[in-house]
Design a protein around this motif. Sequence first.
Motif, PDB file in Angstrom:
ATOM      1  N   LEU A 230       0.744  -1.242   0.136  1.00 28.74           N
ATOM      2  CA  LEU A 230       0.025   0.123  -0.088  1.00 28.74           C
ATOM      3  C   LEU A 230       0.807   1.365  -0.073  1.00 28.74           C
ATOM      4  O   LEU A 230       1.837   1.384   0.952  1.00 28.74           O
ATOM      5  CB  LEU A 230      -0.882   0.207   1.195  1.00 28.74           C
ATOM      6  N   PRO A 231       0.850   2.203  -1.017  1.00 29.90           N
ATOM      7  CA  PRO A 231       1.808   3.546  -0.990  1.00 29.90           C
ATOM      8  C   PRO A 231       1.082   4.298  -0.017  1.00 29.90           C
ATOM      9  O   PRO A 231      -0.191   4.635   0.073  1.00 29.90           O
ATOM     10  CB  PRO A 231       1.235   3.980  -2.391  1.00 29.90           C
ATOM     11  N   VAL A 232       1.935   5.000   0.763  1.00 37.56           N
ATOM     12  CA  VAL A 232       1.784   6.052   1.528  1.00 37.56           C
ATOM     13  C   VAL A 232       2.475   7.238   1.307  1.00 37.56           C
ATOM     14  O   VAL A 232       3.712   7.357   1.434  1.00 37.56           O
ATOM     15  CB  VAL A 232       2.222   5.687   3.272  1.00 37.56           C
ATOM     16  N   ASP A 233       1.831   8.109   0.367  1.00 33.39           N
ATOM     17  CA  ASP A 233       2.639   8.920  -0.384  1.00 33.39           C
ATOM     18  C   ASP A 233       3.659   8.183  -1.316  1.00 33.39           C
ATOM     19  O   ASP A 233       3.439   7.161  -1.987  1.00 33.39           O
ATOM     20  CB  ASP A 233       3.079  10.184   0.291  1.00 33.39           C
ATOM     21  N   THR A 234       4.890   8.473  -0.986  1.00 30.69           N
ATOM     22  CA  THR A 234       5.959   7.739  -2.111  1.00 30.69           C
ATOM     23  C   THR A 234       6.641   6.739  -1.370  1.00 30.69           C
ATOM     24  O   THR A 234       7.723   6.081  -1.752  1.00 30.69           O
ATOM     25  CB  THR A 234       7.025   8.887  -2.668  1.00 30.69           C
ATOM     26  N   ILE A 235       6.192   6.602   0.021  1.00 30.82           N
ATOM     27  CA  ILE A 235       6.886   5.120   0.860  1.00 30.82           C
ATOM     28  C   ILE A 235       5.540   4.037   0.489  1.00 30.82           C
ATOM     29  O   ILE A 235       4.626   4.418   0.945  1.00 30.82           O
ATOM     30  CB  ILE A 235       7.111   5.710   2.377  1.00 30.82           C
ATOM     31  N   LEU A 236       6.232   2.835   0.514  1.00 34.30           N
ATOM     32  CA  LEU A 236       5.487   1.672   0.376  1.00 34.30           C
ATOM     33  C   LEU A 236       5.355   0.806   1.556  1.00 34.30           C
ATOM     34  O   LEU A 236       6.383   0.815   2.546  1.00 34.30           O
ATOM     35  CB  LEU A 236       5.922   0.717  -0.446  1.00 34.30           C
TER      36      LEU A 236
END
Length: 254
Positions: free
Chosen positions: A49-55
Amino acid sequence: MAEYLRLRQICLVAPHLEPVISDISEIMGLNVCYRDGNVAKYGLENALLPVDTILLEVVAPIQPGTAAGRFLDKTGGRGGYMAIFCCDDPDARGKHANAMGVRTANVITHAPYHGVQLHPRDCRAAFIEFNHTDGSDDTLGPYPPAGPDWQKAIRKDVTVALTEVEMQSPDPQGLAEHWGKILGIGVSEGAGGEPELKLPNAGFRFVKGASDLMSGLTFKVADVAKMLDAAKAKGCKVSGDGFDLCGVTFKLMA
């Protein structure tokens, strides 16, 4: 190529993928971008799941005798599994770690992606992986482990960003210095006086605890109270501005 290091991905491990993935998705307002068939050879299934650009990734064993299964047994299901960093040269960073006595556990090459995973026993607390994808120095560029269209799954209406990773240890300063040497980052002092490692897009904070482990993730969210209610409704243990899920504490800030 300029030298850089960013937090790219956090990997958690669960005994079973469901209901963990649907709970994270519904509580945090995040979309699954990919389920990677390549992890089956390690006896695992996963979802990202992406959290902005951190997965944010969760893996779960689908057969006995996996490294992830052993991790669950050893830790009693407590603690994050991997901290994954994108960088300009994973091999050079791997060699630097090897020179410190930190062994390489696994090298993965699925062109254009190349990753070097370090041995968790030598890293202490969690696996460290360095990786690079040709053409992805743009933070929204290609990242094969997250699938071909991971950017389209980004949502920021409920959860805005993953800002900090909490690491605990009986010797927080020592663990911070050890990770700092592996990552090539100097230890600084955080707002609460704890040792900290700062990356351009997130920080690692080291606190006192009974054992070496990745204990928490801090998220910037749109509505802390609403998210805590959603976590409570899913049966998560809620305490202060956080809730426990998948072996770590999800800490929330407005």
